[in-house]
Design an enzyme around this catalytic site. Structure first.
Site, PDB file in Angstrom:
ATOM      1  N   ASP A 181       0.925  -1.078  -0.055  1.00  0.00           N
ATOM      2  CA  ASP A 181       0.036  -0.230  -0.001  1.00  0.00           C
ATOM      3  C   ASP A 181       0.947   1.413  -0.073  1.00  0.00           C
ATOM      4  O   ASP A 181       1.404   1.739   1.017  1.00  0.00           O
ATOM      5  CB  ASP A 181      -1.071   0.060   1.274  1.00  0.00           C
ATOM      6  CG  ASP A 181      -2.059   1.133   1.077  1.00  0.00           C
ATOM      7  OD1 ASP A 181      -2.149   1.747   0.008  1.00  0.00           O
ATOM      8  OD2 ASP A 181      -2.781   1.288   2.003  1.00  0.00           O
ATOM      9  N   ALA A 182       1.300   1.743  -1.298  1.00  0.00           N
ATOM     10  CA  ALA A 182       2.262   2.761  -1.337  1.00  0.00           C
ATOM     11  C   ALA A 182       1.849   3.935  -2.172  1.00  0.00           C
ATOM     12  O   ALA A 182       2.179   5.010  -1.920  1.00  0.00           O
ATOM     13  CB  ALA A 182       3.609   2.321  -2.131  1.00  0.00           C
ATOM     14  N   LYS A 183       0.506   3.804  -2.543  1.00  0.00           N
ATOM     15  CA  LYS A 183      -0.333   5.007  -3.229  1.00  0.00           C
ATOM     16  C   LYS A 183       0.845   5.909  -4.178  1.00  0.00           C
ATOM     17  O   LYS A 183       0.832   6.942  -3.992  1.00  0.00           O
ATOM     18  CB  LYS A 183      -0.905   5.711  -2.118  1.00  0.00           C
ATOM     19  CG  LYS A 183      -1.817   4.897  -1.116  1.00  0.00           C
ATOM     20  CD  LYS A 183      -2.550   5.833  -0.562  1.00  0.00           C
ATOM     21  CE  LYS A 183      -3.436   4.952   0.430  1.00  0.00           C
ATOM     22  NZ  LYS A 183      -2.883   3.955   1.455  1.00  0.00           N
ATOM     23  N   ARG A 184       1.469   5.285  -5.029  1.00  0.00           N
ATOM     24  CA  ARG A 184       2.344   5.969  -6.099  1.00  0.00           C
ATOM     25  C   ARG A 184       1.584   6.304  -7.109  1.00  0.00           C
ATOM     26  O   ARG A 184       0.344   6.210  -7.349  1.00  0.00           O
ATOM     27  CB  ARG A 184       3.487   4.991  -6.275  1.00  0.00           C
ATOM     28  CG  ARG A 184       4.243   4.412  -4.976  1.00  0.00           C
ATOM     29  CD  ARG A 184       4.955   5.719  -4.099  1.00  0.00           C
ATOM     30  NE  ARG A 184       5.042   5.172  -2.787  1.00  0.00           N
ATOM     31  CZ  ARG A 184       6.335   5.257  -2.238  1.00  0.00           C
ATOM     32  NH1 ARG A 184       7.290   5.339  -2.906  1.00  0.00           N
ATOM     33  NH2 ARG A 184       6.368   4.707  -1.133  1.00  0.00           N
TER      34      ARG A 184
END
Ligand SMILES: O=c1ccn([C@@H]2O[C@H](COP(=O)(O)O)[C@@H](O)[C@H]2O)c(=O)[nH]1
Length: 281
Positions: free
Chosen positions: A94-97
């Protein structure tokens, strides 16, 4: 991993539980702080205690980046542990890049190839060329933020555009991108009333659903409106499970919490299979 394999695993475990590994050194049991790698030891204990109840684990990378090199190393050890011990479990960075194309390609390499997660969360705001580098990675999934669980989701995501609310544009437009078969979507559990609309646009996609537990979303409501023929949901709980206790028995406490959720999911899956068999949906 394919969606067919994920579906098979959901039916085998009678669970679509995703456990969020959001490790905060201020919250983990005191006795772990004396070990060489408290973050990894915490994750390992949680995974060992819950892996038969969950089909996915989701470390949020912020909780690792915050601890610098040690944190990143613990993240790497955690994903390696999961991939070696439990290759059947779906993993989510869950890095939301999401950035211009060549930068996104580097993010994709980092999370999907080097760390070898099955999937990564990506923000849609920069559009097609910021997401397609993730989608290009074979046998991996890109989980696009569509309608998030937080209050701020109403600032942009539900605002009306010529085509309807913005989150609907995200869902519709992303389906036209190359390798869109590799897409899943984040839809917050706190937005249960939107799930029917979401399912009208993406009937077959898997949805990652954070926001039950600590954020107050309802599992029953999410399932009522969001489940499809292959279940199609990964419902995440992080703090509600991993911080159920903070003594020596923290892992058993986490297991008890995960078990309660899995039992609820088991009932829902059995009910849905019955309805399907009787064709009364
Ligand atoms: O819309 C979103 C997208 C991501 N998250 C993340 O999920 C977990 C939720 O943690 P809880 O402790 O179960 O509330 C966390 O990592 C968030 O960053 C989200 O909550 N909502």
């Amino acid at each position: 991993m394919t969606t067919e394999q994920l579906h098979a695993e959901i039916l085998r475990k009678k669970s679509f539980l995703c456990i969020g590994l959001d490790v905060d050194l201020d919250k983990i049991p005191q006795h772990l702080l004396d070990t060489e790698d408290p973050i990894f030891e915490f994750n390992k204990a949680i995974i060992d205690a819950t892996h038969d109840l969950a089909v996915a684990y989701k470390p949020n990378t912020a909780f690792y980046e915050a601890y610098g090199l040690k944190g990143w190393h613990a993240l790497e050890k955690t994903i390696n542990y999961l991939n070696q011990r439990h290759p059947e479990i779906f993993t989510i960075a869950d890095a939301k890049r999401g950035d211009i194309g060549n930068t996104s390609a580097m993010y994709a390499k980092a999370f999907l190839e080097d760390l070898a997660f099955d999937s990564v969360t990506v923000a849609p705001y920069m559009g097609r060329d910021s997401v397609e580098p993730f989608l290009a990675v074979k046998n991996k999934f890109t989980i696009l933020l569509a309608l998030t669980s937080n209050g701020g989701a109403y600032d942009f995501q539900t605002q009306k555009t010529d085509e309807g609310e913005l989150y609907k544009t995200v869902l519709k437009t992303s389906r036209t991108w190359q390798n869109s078969g590799n897409l899943m979507y984040v839809i917050g559990a706190t937005k249960a009333e939107y799930f029917s609309e979401v399912r009208r646009i993406v009937p077959d996609s898997f949805l990652l659903v954070p926001g039950v537990g600590a954020q107050g979303g309802s599992l029953k409501e999410v399932c009522r409106y969001g489940m499809n023929d292959i279940i199609g949901l990964l419902v995440n709980s992080s703090r509600g499970i991993i911080y159920a206790g903070n003594g020596e028995d923290f892992a058993e406490m986490a297991r008890a919490e995960a078990y309660t959720m899995q039992q609820e999911m088991c009932e829902i899956i059995i009910d849905s299979q019955l309805s399907k068999a009787l064709d009364i949906r």
